[in-house]
Design an enzyme around this catalytic site. Structure first.
Site, mmCIF file in Angstrom:
data_model
loop_
_atom_site.group_PDB
_atom_site.id
_atom_site.type_symbol
_atom_site.label_atom_id
_atom_site.label_comp_id
_atom_site.label_asym_id
_atom_site.label_seq_id
_atom_site.Cartn_x
_atom_site.Cartn_y
_atom_site.Cartn_z
ATOM 1 N N ASP A 35 0.834 -1.203 0.000
ATOM 2 C CA ASP A 35 0.000 0.000 0.000
ATOM 3 C C ASP A 35 0.868 1.251 0.000
ATOM 4 O O ASP A 35 1.984 1.244 0.533
ATOM 5 C CB ASP A 35 -0.895 -0.019 1.240
ATOM 6 C CG ASP A 35 -2.063 0.935 1.134
ATOM 7 O OD1 ASP A 35 -2.341 1.429 0.017
ATOM 8 O OD2 ASP A 35 -2.700 1.201 2.161
ATOM 9 N N ASN A 37 1.470 3.361 -2.902
ATOM 10 C CA ASN A 37 2.100 3.783 -4.161
ATOM 11 C C ASN A 37 1.661 5.180 -4.578
ATOM 12 O O ASN A 37 2.472 6.010 -4.980
ATOM 13 C CB ASN A 37 1.746 2.796 -5.279
ATOM 14 C CG ASN A 37 2.389 1.442 -5.097
ATOM 15 O OD1 ASN A 37 3.323 1.293 -4.313
ATOM 16 N ND2 ASN A 37 1.908 0.450 -5.809
ATOM 17 N N ARG A 48 0.186 9.039 -10.169
ATOM 18 C CA ARG A 48 0.020 7.821 -9.384
ATOM 19 C C ARG A 48 0.680 6.612 -10.054
ATOM 20 O O ARG A 48 1.246 5.750 -9.376
ATOM 21 C CB ARG A 48 -1.477 7.538 -9.172
ATOM 22 C CG ARG A 48 -2.146 8.482 -8.188
ATOM 23 C CD ARG A 48 -3.636 8.183 -8.076
ATOM 24 N NE ARG A 48 -3.887 6.806 -7.651
ATOM 25 C CZ ARG A 48 -3.905 6.408 -6.382
ATOM 26 N NH1 ARG A 48 -3.667 7.272 -5.404
ATOM 27 N NH2 ARG A 48 -4.156 5.154 -6.080
ATOM 28 N N SER A 80 -7.122 -5.957 -5.922
ATOM 29 C CA SER A 80 -8.313 -6.446 -5.225
ATOM 30 C C SER A 80 -9.548 -6.297 -6.103
ATOM 31 O O SER A 80 -9.547 -5.576 -7.112
ATOM 32 C CB SER A 80 -8.523 -5.662 -3.927
ATOM 33 O OG SER A 80 -9.043 -4.369 -4.202
ATOM 34 N N THR A 81 -10.617 -6.981 -5.712
ATOM 35 C CA THR A 81 -11.881 -6.860 -6.448
ATOM 36 C C THR A 81 -12.418 -5.433 -6.366
ATOM 37 O O THR A 81 -13.190 -5.016 -7.242
ATOM 38 C CB THR A 81 -12.927 -7.837 -5.874
ATOM 39 O OG1 THR A 81 -12.993 -7.683 -4.439
ATOM 40 C CG2 THR A 81 -12.564 -9.275 -6.189
ATOM 41 N N ASN A 83 -10.478 -2.746 -6.501
ATOM 42 C CA ASN A 83 -9.616 -1.840 -7.268
ATOM 43 C C ASN A 83 -10.174 -1.490 -8.645
ATOM 44 O O ASN A 83 -9.702 -0.542 -9.285
ATOM 45 C CB ASN A 83 -8.214 -2.437 -7.433
ATOM 46 C CG ASN A 83 -7.392 -2.405 -6.168
ATOM 47 O OD1 ASN A 83 -6.473 -3.190 -5.991
ATOM 48 N ND2 ASN A 83 -7.722 -1.496 -5.245
ATOM 49 N N TRP A 84 -11.187 -2.246 -9.111
ATOM 50 C CA TRP A 84 -11.817 -1.896 -10.394
ATOM 51 C C TRP A 84 -12.504 -0.532 -10.328
ATOM 52 O O TRP A 84 -12.808 0.076 -11.371
ATOM 53 C CB TRP A 84 -12.844 -2.955 -10.783
ATOM 54 C CG TRP A 84 -12.276 -4.313 -11.063
ATOM 55 C CD1 TRP A 84 -12.386 -5.418 -10.276
ATOM 56 C CD2 TRP A 84 -11.504 -4.716 -12.204
ATOM 57 N NE1 TRP A 84 -11.737 -6.488 -10.853
ATOM 58 C CE2 TRP A 84 -11.183 -6.090 -12.032
ATOM 59 C CE3 TRP A 84 -11.057 -4.050 -13.347
ATOM 60 C CZ2 TRP A 84 -10.434 -6.804 -12.967
ATOM 61 C CZ3 TRP A 84 -10.307 -4.773 -14.275
ATOM 62 C CH2 TRP A 84 -10.003 -6.116 -14.088
ATOM 63 N N ARG A 203 1.596 -4.861 6.329
ATOM 64 C CA ARG A 203 0.913 -3.835 5.533
ATOM 65 C C ARG A 203 1.709 -2.544 5.606
ATOM 66 O O ARG A 203 2.097 -2.089 6.689
ATOM 67 C CB ARG A 203 -0.517 -3.581 6.013
ATOM 68 C CG ARG A 203 -1.191 -2.487 5.167
ATOM 69 C CD ARG A 203 -2.675 -2.440 5.274
ATOM 70 N NE ARG A 203 -3.202 -1.485 4.290
ATOM 71 C CZ ARG A 203 -4.445 -1.478 3.837
ATOM 72 N NH1 ARG A 203 -5.306 -2.384 4.270
ATOM 73 N NH2 ARG A 203 -4.844 -0.598 2.940
ATOM 74 N N LEU A 210 -7.441 -4.885 7.033
ATOM 75 C CA LEU A 210 -7.167 -6.010 6.150
ATOM 76 C C LEU A 210 -7.651 -5.784 4.720
ATOM 77 O O LEU A 210 -7.196 -6.458 3.797
ATOM 78 C CB LEU A 210 -7.819 -7.287 6.704
ATOM 79 C CG LEU A 210 -7.235 -7.792 8.019
ATOM 80 C CD1 LEU A 210 -7.947 -9.070 8.448
ATOM 81 C CD2 LEU A 210 -5.745 -8.049 7.880
ATOM 82 N N SER A 211 -8.570 -4.861 4.529
ATOM 83 C CA SER A 211 -9.042 -4.518 3.187
ATOM 84 C C SER A 211 -9.467 -5.757 2.385
ATOM 85 O O SER A 211 -9.077 -5.936 1.239
ATOM 86 C CB SER A 211 -7.965 -3.726 2.423
ATOM 87 O OG SER A 211 -7.721 -2.491 3.058
#
Length: 255
Positions: A35, A37, A48, A80-81, A83-84, A203, A210-211
Site C-alpha cells: 500500500d 504507491n 500515481r 483487489s476486487t 480496485n476496479w 501492511r 485487512l481490506s
C-alpha cells in the site's frame, strides 16, 4: 480468540540487519498488502502510475530477498476486487504491471527455483494479463523453491461466499449433509487450500486494516504495520518485520 497487537514503525525506522534474524525461526508464509504507491508519488509530485511502477521494482527486490531468506510462501496483494473502482487509466496500467514484471523477471524466477501461483478470479482479468500469468505458472510449475503467490482480482468476502455456495450445492445434491461441514472441509475449498496459512501479515503505508484480504487465512497470523510506503519498502524493512515477528510468542488461543 487471538489478540495480535499491531506493531507500527515510523516512516524512517531503525533498520535491523540480517545478522539479527534467527534463521531457525523464519516465518514460512508471509502475506503483504502493498500500500502507498499513490501517496508516495503524490509526495514527489509524480502521477500515481509512477508510484505503481516504482512499486513493481520493489516487488523484484523483496521476492529475491524473501527467497534467499528461506521463506516458503510469499503472497502479495496485487489487485483487489475493489480496485476496479479506480480510474480506467490507472486500472489499465495496473493490468499491464504483471505482464511487464513477469516478462522481464521470469528468467530470474526460474533460475531461483521460484514457483508462481495466483489466487482470485483470474478469468475476469484482461487477456494479456491472463496470458502472462498463465505462462509464468506453466514455466515455473515444476520449481520446488519459494511459492510467489499473487492475489489478482482477489476479494476474501467473494472467496468465502463462493465456498459457501459450493458446499451448499453439495448438500442440495445429497453428496454431503450440513453436519459434514467442518473447518477442515471449508479450508479445502479456499483458493489457498494448497498453501499453509500465513504466519505474518505486513501492511505498508500506515493503514491498519485487512481490506478484504485473506480474512479466514489470517485468523492466527501476526500483524505488522509500517508507515513506510511500498515504493520505499526494501530488504531491510522486510528483515525488521521478521525480527519483530520472532520476538513474539504465538499462543493460538492458549496460555
Amino acid at each position: 480468540m487471538p489478540l495480535n497487537l499491531p506493531f507500527i514503525n515510523r516512516r524512517y525506522p531503525r533498520q535491523e540487519t540480517a545478522s539479527e534474524i534467527d534463521k531457525e525461526n523464519i516465518p514460512k508464509h508471509i502475506a503483504i498488502i502493498m500500500d502507498g504507491n499513490g501517496r508516495w508519488a503524490k509526495e514527489k509530485g509524480l502521477p500515481r502510475i509512477a508510484g505503481h511502477k516504482e512499486g513493481m521494482d520493489v516487488v523484484k527486490k523483496v521476492v529475491r530477498h524473501a527467497s534467499d531468506l528461506g521463506i516458503h510462501v510469499l503472497t502479495l496483494y496485487a489487485f483487489s476486487t475493489e480496485n476496479w473502482k479506480r480510474p480506467k487509466k490507472e486500472v489499465d496500467f495496473l493490468m499491464k504491471l504483471p505482464v511487464d514484471f513477469l516478462q522481464t523477471y521470469l528468467p530470474e524466477l526460474i533460475e531461483k527455483n521460484v514457483r508462481v501461483q495466483t489466487i482470485g478470479t483470474k478469468d475476469l482479468l484482461p487477456k494479456h494479463t491472463q496470458s502472462a500469468v498463465d505462462e509464468a505458472i506453466s514455466r515455473t510449475e515444476n520449481n520446488t523453491g519459494m511459492v510467489l503467490n499473487f492475489a489478482l482480482n482477489y476479494g476474501s468476502r467473494h472467496e468465502l461466499v463462493e465456498v459457501t455456495k459450493h458446499l451448499a450445492a453439495k448438500v442440495e445434491q445429497g453428496e454431503i449433509s450440513s453436519q459434514d461441514i467442518t473447518e477442515e472441509m471449508f479450508e479445502k475449498n479456499l483458493y489457498t487450500s494448497h498453501l499453509r496459512e500465513p504466519d505474518l501479515l505486513i501492511r505498508t503505508s500506515g493503514e491498519q486494516r485487512l481490506s478484504n484480504f485473506l480474512l479466514w487465512q489470517l485468523a492466527y497470523a501476526e500483524f505488522w504495520f509500517t508507515e513506510v510506503y511500498w515504493p520505499s519498502f526494501n530488504e531491510e524493512t522486510l528483515e525488521q518485520a521478521i525480527v519483530n515477528y520472532q520476538n513474539r510468542k504465538r499462543r493460538y488461543g492458549g496460555v
